[in-house]
Design a protein around this motif. Sequence first.
Motif, PDB file in Angstrom:
ATOM      1  N   THR A 109      56.076  23.334 -16.071  1.00  0.00           N
ATOM      2  CA  THR A 109      55.511  24.482 -16.712  1.00  0.00           C
ATOM      3  C   THR A 109      54.162  24.768 -16.653  1.00  0.00           C
ATOM      4  OG1 THR A 109      55.543  23.951 -18.609  1.00  0.00           O
ATOM      5  CG2 THR A 109      57.423  25.346 -18.246  1.00  0.00           C
ATOM      6  N   GLU A 110      53.326  23.448 -16.328  1.00  0.00           N
ATOM      7  CA  GLU A 110      51.946  23.469 -16.047  1.00  0.00           C
ATOM      8  C   GLU A 110      51.760  23.540 -14.902  1.00  0.00           C
ATOM      9  OE1 GLU A 110      50.624  19.890 -18.064  1.00  0.00           O
ATOM     10  OE2 GLU A 110      51.243  20.455 -20.008  1.00  0.00           O
ATOM     11  N   GLU A 111      52.392  23.387 -13.708  1.00  0.00           N
ATOM     12  CA  GLU A 111      51.970  23.393 -12.487  1.00  0.00           C
ATOM     13  C   GLU A 111      52.040  25.145 -12.150  1.00  0.00           C
ATOM     14  OE1 GLU A 111      51.429  21.090 -10.675  1.00  0.00           O
ATOM     15  OE2 GLU A 111      52.037  19.591 -12.211  1.00  0.00           O
ATOM     16  N   LEU A 112      50.876  25.163 -11.439  1.00  0.00           N
ATOM     17  CA  LEU A 112      50.364  26.569 -10.975  1.00  0.00           C
ATOM     18  C   LEU A 112      51.474  26.850  -9.948  1.00  0.00           C
ATOM     19  CD1 LEU A 112      48.548  29.114 -11.060  1.00  0.00           C
ATOM     20  CD2 LEU A 112      46.944  27.942  -9.490  1.00  0.00           C
ATOM     21  N   ASN A 113      51.755  26.083  -9.121  1.00  0.00           N
ATOM     22  CA  ASN A 113      52.568  26.461  -7.879  1.00  0.00           C
ATOM     23  C   ASN A 113      53.692  25.229  -7.584  1.00  0.00           C
ATOM     24  OD1 ASN A 113      53.805  26.703  -5.252  1.00  0.00           O
ATOM     25  ND2 ASN A 113      52.130  28.068  -4.615  1.00  0.00           N
ATOM     26  N   THR A 114      54.737  25.451  -7.971  1.00  0.00           N
ATOM     27  CA  THR A 114      55.716  24.002  -7.940  1.00  0.00           C
ATOM     28  C   THR A 114      55.881  23.682  -6.360  1.00  0.00           C
ATOM     29  OG1 THR A 114      57.668  25.281  -8.141  1.00  0.00           O
ATOM     30  CG2 THR A 114      56.429  24.295 -10.142  1.00  0.00           C
ATOM     31  N   ALA A 115      55.917  24.824  -5.442  1.00  0.00           N
ATOM     32  CA  ALA A 115      56.414  24.524  -4.110  1.00  0.00           C
ATOM     33  C   ALA A 115      55.216  23.553  -3.667  1.00  0.00           C
ATOM     34  CB  ALA A 115      56.385  25.763  -3.295  1.00  0.00           C
ATOM     35  N   SER A 116      53.896  24.037  -3.820  1.00  0.00           N
ATOM     36  CA  SER A 116      52.756  23.381  -3.394  1.00  0.00           C
ATOM     37  C   SER A 116      52.673  21.968  -3.856  1.00  0.00           C
ATOM     38  CB  SER A 116      51.297  24.147  -3.621  1.00  0.00           C
ATOM     39  OG  SER A 116      50.284  23.405  -3.129  1.00  0.00           O
ATOM     40  N   THR A 117      53.079  21.712  -5.115  1.00  0.00           N
ATOM     41  CA  THR A 117      52.897  20.348  -5.911  1.00  0.00           C
ATOM     42  C   THR A 117      54.082  19.533  -4.965  1.00  0.00           C
ATOM     43  OG1 THR A 117      52.326  21.589  -7.929  1.00  0.00           O
ATOM     44  CG2 THR A 117      53.360  19.300  -7.873  1.00  0.00           C
ATOM     45  N   ILE A 118      55.096  20.148  -4.682  1.00  0.00           N
ATOM     46  CA  ILE A 118      55.928  19.335  -4.053  1.00  0.00           C
ATOM     47  C   ILE A 118      55.758  18.969  -2.606  1.00  0.00           C
ATOM     48  CG2 ILE A 118      58.300  19.430  -2.592  1.00  0.00           C
ATOM     49  CD1 ILE A 118      59.363  20.995  -5.301  1.00  0.00           C
ATOM     50  N   THR A 119      54.985  19.833  -1.802  1.00  0.00           N
ATOM     51  CA  THR A 119      54.567  19.351  -0.464  1.00  0.00           C
ATOM     52  C   THR A 119      53.178  18.342  -0.466  1.00  0.00           C
ATOM     53  OG1 THR A 119      52.939  21.302  -0.365  1.00  0.00           O
ATOM     54  CG2 THR A 119      55.201  21.432   0.854  1.00  0.00           C
ATOM     55  N   ARG A 120      52.470  18.775  -1.736  1.00  0.00           N
ATOM     56  CA  ARG A 120      51.283  17.522  -2.199  1.00  0.00           C
ATOM     57  C   ARG A 120      51.973  16.290  -2.077  1.00  0.00           C
ATOM     58  NH1 ARG A 120      47.633  16.601  -6.179  1.00  0.00           N
ATOM     59  NH2 ARG A 120      48.550  17.835  -7.559  1.00  0.00           N
ATOM     60  N   LEU A 121      53.127  16.253  -3.216  1.00  0.00           N
ATOM     61  CA  LEU A 121      53.701  14.828  -3.381  1.00  0.00           C
ATOM     62  C   LEU A 121      54.119  14.307  -2.120  1.00  0.00           C
ATOM     63  CD1 LEU A 121      54.776  12.806  -5.465  1.00  0.00           C
ATOM     64  CD2 LEU A 121      56.777  14.299  -5.547  1.00  0.00           C
ATOM     65  N   ASP A 122      54.685  15.222  -1.190  1.00  0.00           N
ATOM     66  CA  ASP A 122      55.343  14.517   0.100  1.00  0.00           C
ATOM     67  C   ASP A 122      54.369  14.208   1.010  1.00  0.00           C
ATOM     68  OD1 ASP A 122      57.903  15.388  -0.947  1.00  0.00           O
ATOM     69  OD2 ASP A 122      58.102  17.201   0.503  1.00  0.00           O
ATOM     70  N   MET A 123      53.204  14.903   1.072  1.00  0.00           N
ATOM     71  CA  MET A 123      52.111  14.296   1.965  1.00  0.00           C
ATOM     72  C   MET A 123      51.406  13.039   1.363  1.00  0.00           C
ATOM     73  SD  MET A 123      50.312  18.162   2.990  1.00  0.00           S
ATOM     74  CE  MET A 123      48.933  17.234   3.505  1.00  0.00           C
ATOM     75  N   ASN A 124      51.315  12.971   0.232  1.00  0.00           N
ATOM     76  CA  ASN A 124      50.819  11.702  -0.310  1.00  0.00           C
ATOM     77  C   ASN A 124      51.540  10.424  -0.064  1.00  0.00           C
ATOM     78  OD1 ASN A 124      50.641   9.760  -2.939  1.00  0.00           O
ATOM     79  ND2 ASN A 124      48.390  10.684  -2.421  1.00  0.00           N
ATOM     80  N   THR A 125      52.973  10.678  -0.324  1.00  0.00           N
ATOM     81  CA  THR A 125      53.770   9.562  -0.025  1.00  0.00           C
ATOM     82  C   THR A 125      54.248   9.325   1.738  1.00  0.00           C
ATOM     83  OG1 THR A 125      55.637  10.824  -0.376  1.00  0.00           O
ATOM     84  CG2 THR A 125      55.004   9.713  -2.442  1.00  0.00           C
ATOM     85  N   ASN A 126      54.011  10.488   2.251  1.00  0.00           N
ATOM     86  CA  ASN A 126      54.274  10.319   3.742  1.00  0.00           C
ATOM     87  C   ASN A 126      53.362  11.147   4.425  1.00  0.00           C
ATOM     88  OD1 ASN A 126      55.870   9.529   5.906  1.00  0.00           O
ATOM     89  ND2 ASN A 126      56.948  11.291   5.880  1.00  0.00           N
ATOM     90  N   PRO A 127      52.261  10.524   4.668  1.00  0.00           N
ATOM     91  CA  PRO A 127      51.178  11.306   5.394  1.00  0.00           C
ATOM     92  C   PRO A 127      51.419  11.906   6.810  1.00  0.00           C
ATOM     93  CG  PRO A 127      50.187   9.177   4.503  1.00  0.00           C
ATOM     94  CD  PRO A 127      51.736   9.259   4.523  1.00  0.00           C
TER      95      PRO A 127
END
Length: 744
Positions: A109-127
């Motif tokens: 509920t604190e995330e402004l955009n959960t979809a963007s957060t998911i892709t940011r996580l994916d990019m961080n763990t697998n550039p």
Amino acid sequence: MKIKHTILVLLMLMVSSTAFSQYLKGKVLNTFSQPLESAYVFNVTTKSHAHSSENGLFTIDNTSVGDSLKIGLLGYETKFVVVSSSSFEATLLITLQEKAFQLDEMIITEELNTASTITRLDMNTNPLNSSQEALRKVPGLIIGQHAGGGKAEQIFLRGFDIDHGTDVSINIDGMPVNMVSHAHGQGYSDLHFLIPETVNKIDFGKGPYYGDKGDFTTAGFVDFSTKDYLKESAITFSMGDFNTLRTLGMFNLLEKSKHQNAYIATEYLATDGPFESPQNFNRINVFGKYVTFSSDNSKLSLTASHFTSRWDASGQIPQREVDNGNITRFGAIDDTEGGETQRTNFNVEFNKYITDNTRLKTNAFYSHYAFELYSNFTFFLEDPVNGDQIKQQEDRHIFGANASVVKETSLGSTPVTISSGLGLRHDIVNDIELSHTLNRKTTLEQIQLGDLNQTNVDAFVNAEFEFGKLKVAPALRLDYFKFLYNDKLQANYTTQSETKTILSPKLNFYYDAASNLQLFLKSGIGFHSNDTRVVVSNQGEDVLPRAYGLDFGKVWKPFPKLVLNSALWYLFLEQEFVYVGDAGIVEPSGKTERYGLDLGLRYQFNDWLFFDTDATITHARSTEDPDGQNYIPLAPDFTLAGGLSVNDLNGFSGGIRYRYIDDRPANEDNSIVAEGYFVTDFNANYSFDNITLGFVIENLFDTEWNETQFATESRLQNEAQSVEEIHFTPGTPFFIKGTIAYRF
């Protein structure tokens, strides 16, 4: 005296309210003094909250001296700040320290955009390490290449064979990638001018539910944002099988400037591919960006890029010729296919706060684009002497601008965010051509040749009402199109024209059932446009067929280190568009419906080991044909993608990735089937000092797979009768590439 005393008390109360409970302005930065977007600012005392904007700015109301603010962003250490009287005297600066991603710290509920957060996580763990990987970061999206590496990828999403972009809109920094009325296919999206290492953020959404998204947003949209700055400069060199070579330079040009950033990135890529007839593929990319922040926290960004590519291709080969041993899987019937393309872009972005609660975001862009493609889908079906090779060519100029205003206000005690915007896109396409050719040299017949102009003006308004845990978001979008075409093959000069206007309403609901459980219900109408040449010849029929969509789903963290997202969805299209390869045209194919289930999972085993997977189950059918004759060609009914990633384990990083697409109908009665595949890739890297050594293996288990497949009627030169069957481009066999990078 009593009246004076009462007035004095009221004045003191008003002053007290103004002094001790008011708006607080702040800015969230990282340790490089760069603004951080989407940081969550929470007043622990009053429970009011806000998010930082792209400029790092936030305004939080109902804040007084002595209140405690909690500032957090996934991938950064949470910080607490006690509000003092000096906090209101100037913009409060808050610096967050970067650290490893910890999924258990994510509060949905604190995330402004959960979809963007998911892709940011994916990019961080697998550039990212290729432009193809950029699209694969969108959960549920599968791509395939089938023309020598230089042609735009074929896209699959939510039961769509999207061809090259007919039903998904793609943008970079507010600049469209999709090409309207393209020489090869409607919505053609060549993303190869994107250097993957410059990508900062990927936003995506599925379905037609977004007021600020227009043409082609039926299956969904993908928005890329490039980096504003480089942490360090780097030079990378890669070499692999099939004469593959890649060099990359990333150079920070303003290291010591406090309010300005500038960098340049250059890329060269070449490969022959696994084919018996070499692809002779090469690509050059140059990208530069300058960003400056003014004293009033306005942000100005200037970007310029140039991309050029050329290639040869073996084309799609008939299954029968492989089965009878006349050619191998990597052979060719006509190896004179291929092409050239280039694109030059200029983009200006300007963002500023008009008032404390109102911000403006604008951009203006210009692109010059050239394209020439040679294909032979049917071999000798139409011309038994010279063959059926076609040339598709165009020269295009694109002008455009977008402006949006976001205002945060309230309706009584209900917080309201109102977003509104205007947009313009104008395409001038000269000498758009379809010709019958021989050996890429001789033009035998000009089938189509003309000039076209296409204009799209749009306006939208979107509102978000917060009723406690429930957010209601209605939106309305208006699009106006003007289509012009001059047919140069006609004896007399004539301009054919059509206009069309479409209104697209949306209504979305979000409910925070718990701090880590959000339910959503999305509904809306979208559209995809038809090719100008088809629009004017059909006298305005099937210009902007609508898409009607509905999503019901949730984002849920049942356990601290596990995030699940799921959606049940339905999509109805008034008119499906299909690219007809041998004719080089887009033609309508009737009403269709799709419904299905999206499932996604992200799990963090420990500080350095992550797992993710995304699956889509789809039922896709035409609604105007009888059962058994109503399959949608190449529409997948099951896709799966994911992997296991290691992130910074004593200098080591890497992972194993997989993607799967099942057997799918290649024609309307499912009598011809496109075979599915399961392909696994692997990568590993080790960093020490300023050096990184790594390698990538594509198709780790050397699977024999067909990357793209079509049911095509063709005839070979020695055949008396034509045959309709699978024609395919083989997927890459076992392929290894080594990389060395130096940072400075």
